[in-house]
Enzyme design. Structure first.
Site, PDB file in Angstrom:
ATOM      1  N   ASN A  35       0.829  -1.210   0.000  1.00 32.87           N
ATOM      2  CA  ASN A  35       0.000   0.000   0.000  1.00 32.87           C
ATOM      3  C   ASN A  35       0.865   1.264   0.000  1.00 32.87           C
ATOM      4  O   ASN A  35       0.537   2.255  -0.647  1.00 32.87           O
ATOM      5  CB  ASN A  35      -0.948   0.009   1.200  1.00 32.87           C
ATOM      6  CG  ASN A  35      -2.234  -0.758   0.893  1.00 32.87           C
ATOM      7  OD1 ASN A  35      -2.399  -1.285  -0.201  1.00 32.87           O
ATOM      8  ND2 ASN A  35      -3.129  -0.825   1.848  1.00 32.87           N
TER       9      ASN A  35
ATOM     10  N   GLY B 196      -7.671   8.558  -1.432  1.00 31.47           N
ATOM     11  CA  GLY B 196      -8.430   8.656  -0.185  1.00 31.47           C
ATOM     12  C   GLY B 196      -8.841   7.251   0.196  1.00 31.47           C
ATOM     13  O   GLY B 196      -8.137   6.295  -0.098  1.00 31.47           O
TER      14      GLY B 196
ATOM     15  N   CYS C 297      -8.080   2.893   3.404  1.00 33.75           N
ATOM     16  CA  CYS C 297      -6.827   2.136   3.551  1.00 33.75           C
ATOM     17  C   CYS C 297      -5.566   2.974   3.381  1.00 33.75           C
ATOM     18  O   CYS C 297      -4.786   3.107   4.331  1.00 33.75           O
ATOM     19  CB  CYS C 297      -6.801   0.980   2.562  1.00 33.75           C
ATOM     20  SG  CYS C 297      -7.952  -0.314   3.012  1.00 33.75           S
TER      21      CYS C 297
HETATM   22  C1  UDX Z   1      -6.426  -0.165  -1.656  1.00 33.96           C
HETATM   23  C2  UDX Z   1      -5.460  -1.219  -2.217  1.00 33.96           C
HETATM   24  O1  UDX Z   1      -5.440  -1.156  -3.643  1.00 33.96           O
HETATM   25  C3  UDX Z   1      -5.848  -2.592  -1.754  1.00 33.96           C
HETATM   26  O2  UDX Z   1      -4.904  -3.552  -2.228  1.00 33.96           O
HETATM   27  C4  UDX Z   1      -5.863  -2.580  -0.238  1.00 33.96           C
HETATM   28  O3  UDX Z   1      -6.251  -3.847   0.241  1.00 33.96           O
HETATM   29  C5  UDX Z   1      -6.807  -1.507   0.282  1.00 33.96           C
HETATM   30  O4  UDX Z   1      -6.434  -0.244  -0.241  1.00 33.96           O
HETATM   31  P1  UDX Z   1      -8.861   0.736  -2.257  1.00 33.96           P
HETATM   32  O5  UDX Z   1      -8.784   1.627  -1.064  1.00 33.96           O
HETATM   33  O6  UDX Z   1     -10.127   0.009  -2.529  1.00 33.96           O
HETATM   34  O7  UDX Z   1      -7.718  -0.393  -2.184  1.00 33.96           O
HETATM   35  O8  UDX Z   1      -8.554   1.671  -3.492  1.00 33.96           O
HETATM   36  P2  UDX Z   1      -7.653   1.686  -4.814  1.00 33.96           P
HETATM   37  O9  UDX Z   1      -8.441   1.238  -5.986  1.00 33.96           O
HETATM   38  O10 UDX Z   1      -6.361   1.020  -4.606  1.00 33.96           O
HETATM   39  O11 UDX Z   1      -7.464   3.271  -4.936  1.00 33.96           O
HETATM   40  C6  UDX Z   1      -6.957   4.017  -3.828  1.00 33.96           C
HETATM   41  C7  UDX Z   1      -7.063   5.486  -4.053  1.00 33.96           C
HETATM   42  O12 UDX Z   1      -6.056   5.923  -4.963  1.00 33.96           O
HETATM   43  C8  UDX Z   1      -8.376   5.996  -4.627  1.00 33.96           C
HETATM   44  O13 UDX Z   1      -8.750   7.164  -3.918  1.00 33.96           O
HETATM   45  C9  UDX Z   1      -8.042   6.309  -6.067  1.00 33.96           C
HETATM   46  O14 UDX Z   1      -8.884   7.303  -6.616  1.00 33.96           O
HETATM   47  C10 UDX Z   1      -6.621   6.806  -5.923  1.00 33.96           C
HETATM   48  N1  UDX Z   1      -5.798   6.740  -7.130  1.00 33.96           N
HETATM   49  C11 UDX Z   1      -5.546   5.548  -7.754  1.00 33.96           C
HETATM   50  C12 UDX Z   1      -5.208   7.891  -7.611  1.00 33.96           C
HETATM   51  O15 UDX Z   1      -5.412   8.984  -7.047  1.00 33.96           O
HETATM   52  N2  UDX Z   1      -4.401   7.825  -8.703  1.00 33.96           N
HETATM   53  C13 UDX Z   1      -4.139   6.681  -9.349  1.00 33.96           C
HETATM   54  O16 UDX Z   1      -3.378   6.702 -10.320  1.00 33.96           O
HETATM   55  C14 UDX Z   1      -4.743   5.496  -8.857  1.00 33.96           C
END
Ligand code: UDX
Length: 458
Positions: A209, A258, A261
């Site tokens: 993460n 955000g 996690c």
């Molecule tokens: C994440 C991890 O991916 C997962 O493996 C862990 O178990 C929990 O945390 P999640 O919180 O569901 O999962 O979101 P994810 O799809 O990974 O995106 C996280 C955040 O990053 C989102 O707010 C998304 O909008 C943001 N993001 C993602 C960006 O700002 N830029 C990007 O290029 C990719």
């Protein structure tokens, strides 16, 4: 195999339903009786792609049951998955382990000899060893293992059924064997299986993460530099990402991360590393966090700038409330942080989201929510694209131009089709994208735009 899943939140509900679906006998346990009653009726308390069907099927098959009784759980199985939350503490950035400890305290004296407690919760490294040491007192014939989950909201079922990898931290061959049996269908399908010590398994989760959060903040830092020289962060990201060693995923410049996690996990990791005397090794995570927060400030400053530096009573349409598309979760949502800041500075903000409005209203009851995109845009002087739902890419910008007062758009996710919006008469701006060559841009000159300095927006 028989197993319990303790804690029927996001991780536990998905894990329980998936384990029953692949043929195991599963008992889900939670202290929340209303949630247990709902689950027992085959209804999911969270919105997640494919979960309703999976849960209904698992309950109907007779392989998935639910209870609030720890006595029943301990008698039912010898393998227990621990899936309770580890939120951020109120008094520090460390993880709050009270739910994990409460489950262990309650379960340990009830365990059958030869039981295995398998942690899935994201914990500070060293927690599994501490729990194991405790079990030698309270349940000497039992063992502990750690098996972090990597599921993403929105694709949690698919991530559980077809994970990129399985990681198990174990202290004995028996524990590894049990977990190989649990995940036999995935292992047969070729999913890489990493068996390691407890601490390494705990670290794989937080390190993964942290890496992803760092990747996002890295490209957002580059986007700030791009803004200072009128370069294009989206092209930079694509060109960097074309290097197969770098890769384009999680390298999208924009409003940043955000959710429940990334923010808490990087803070808890830094706090734990400090306790271990390894604080300087992950000191950069504080910077990752700061860069991420700065994208919210930067978006607010840019919006204010586009409205001539005055937000009082200015009508602003906000597209998106969820922390990311495909989810109704608004925890630490960048979109709602921006909407709240604009509201506090006097703007008349109207928020649309395809799925997250109920949760947004519950979290921020004083903001104004509307059911449709045209409702949000009526007489708007500025439209902000803050969560990249696919629905927003389907919008007809020509039709929307007739609804707004000013066809002015700030795409803080850099994901709308710039040419299409421009052709329909919109002035479109992005984070870290050049302004001067655009048709109809209301921003006179890039030197006009707000420049951010560390710690705040100008
Ligand atoms: C994440 C991890 O991916 C997962 O493996 C862990 O178990 C929990 O945390 P999640 O919180 O569901 O999962 O979101 P994810 O799809 O990974 O995106 C996280 C955040 O990053 C989102 O707010 C998304 O909008 C943001 N993001 C993602 C960006 O700002 N830029 C990007 O290029 C990719």
């Amino acid at each position: 195999m028989r197993m319990t899943v303790i804690g029927t939140g996001y991780v536990g509900t998905v894990h329980a339903a998936c384990m029953a679906d692949i043929g195991h006998e599963v008992l889900g346990i939670d202290i929340d009786a209303a949630r247990i009653a709902m689950l027992a009726a085959g209804r999911a308390p969270i919105r997640e792609t494919g979960l309703d069907t999976l849960l209904a099927r698992a309950v109907a098959s007779g392989r998935l049951h639910f209870t609030t009784s720890m006595d029943e759980g301990a008698a039912f199985a010898r393998t227990h998955f621990l899936c309770v939350g580890t939120p951020q503490r109120h008094d520090s950035e460390a993880a709050d382990l009270r739910y994990v400890d409460a489950v262990v305290d309650s379960l340990a004296p009830r365990l059958q000899p030869g039981s295995l407690l398998v942690g899935k919760s994201t914990v500070p490294v060293g927690t599994a060893a501490r729990i194991g040491a405790g079990l030698t007192e309270t349940a000497p014939d039992s063992d502990v293992a750690w098996n972090p989950e990597f599921l993403r909201e929105g694709s949690a079922v698919a991530d559980t059924m077809r994970p990129d990898r399985l990681v198990v931290g174990v202290g004995s061959a028996e524990a590894e064997e049990t977990l190989r049996t649990v995940y036999a269908p995935m292992i047969r399908a070729g999913v890489p299986f990493f068996s390691t010590d407890l601490a390494t398994a705990e670290l794989v989760k937080v390190a993964s993460n942290s890496f992803l959060a760092t990747k996002i903040s890295f490209i957002n830092a580059m986007s700030e530099v791009c803004a200072a020289v009128n370069a294009d962060a989206t092209v930079l990201a694509r060109a960097m990402g074309a290097d197969s060693r770098i890769g384009e995923r999680f390298l999208e410049p924009g409003l940043g991360f955000g959710g429940s996690c990334f923010p808490k996990d990087i803070r808890a990791f830094a706090a734990r590393a400090e306790e271990l005397g390894a604080g300087p090794a992950v000191g950069f995570l504080h910077e990752v966090d700061r860069i991420n927060t700065r994208q919210r400030l930067r978006t607010v400053a840019f919006a204010r700038h586009l409205l001539g530096d005055s937000l009082t009573d200015r009508r602003v349409a906000v597209f998106g409330a969820a922390f990311k598309p495909g989810s109704d979760d608004v925890r630490d949502s960048p979109a709602l942080a921006v909407a709240t800041a604009l509201d506090q500075q006097g703007a008349d903000v109207r928020i649309h989201d395809p799925q997250a409005l109920d949760n947004a209203r519950a979290a921020f009851p004083d903001l104004a929510y509307v059911p449709t995109v045209p409702d949000a845009c009526e007489n708007a002087e500025l439209v902000l694209h803050l969560t990249a739902w696919p629905e927003y890419r389907q919008i007809d910008p020509a039709a929307l131009a007739l609804v707004v007062r000013e066809p002015l758009l700030l795409d803080a996710r850099n994901s709308l089709d710039e040419a299409v919006w421009q052709r329909a008469g919109w002035a479109i701006h992005g984070l870290g994208r050049p302004q001067t060559h655009r048709h109809g841009s209301t921003t006179a000159d890039s030197s006009d735009r707000p420049v951010l300095v560390a710690g705040g927006a100008s």
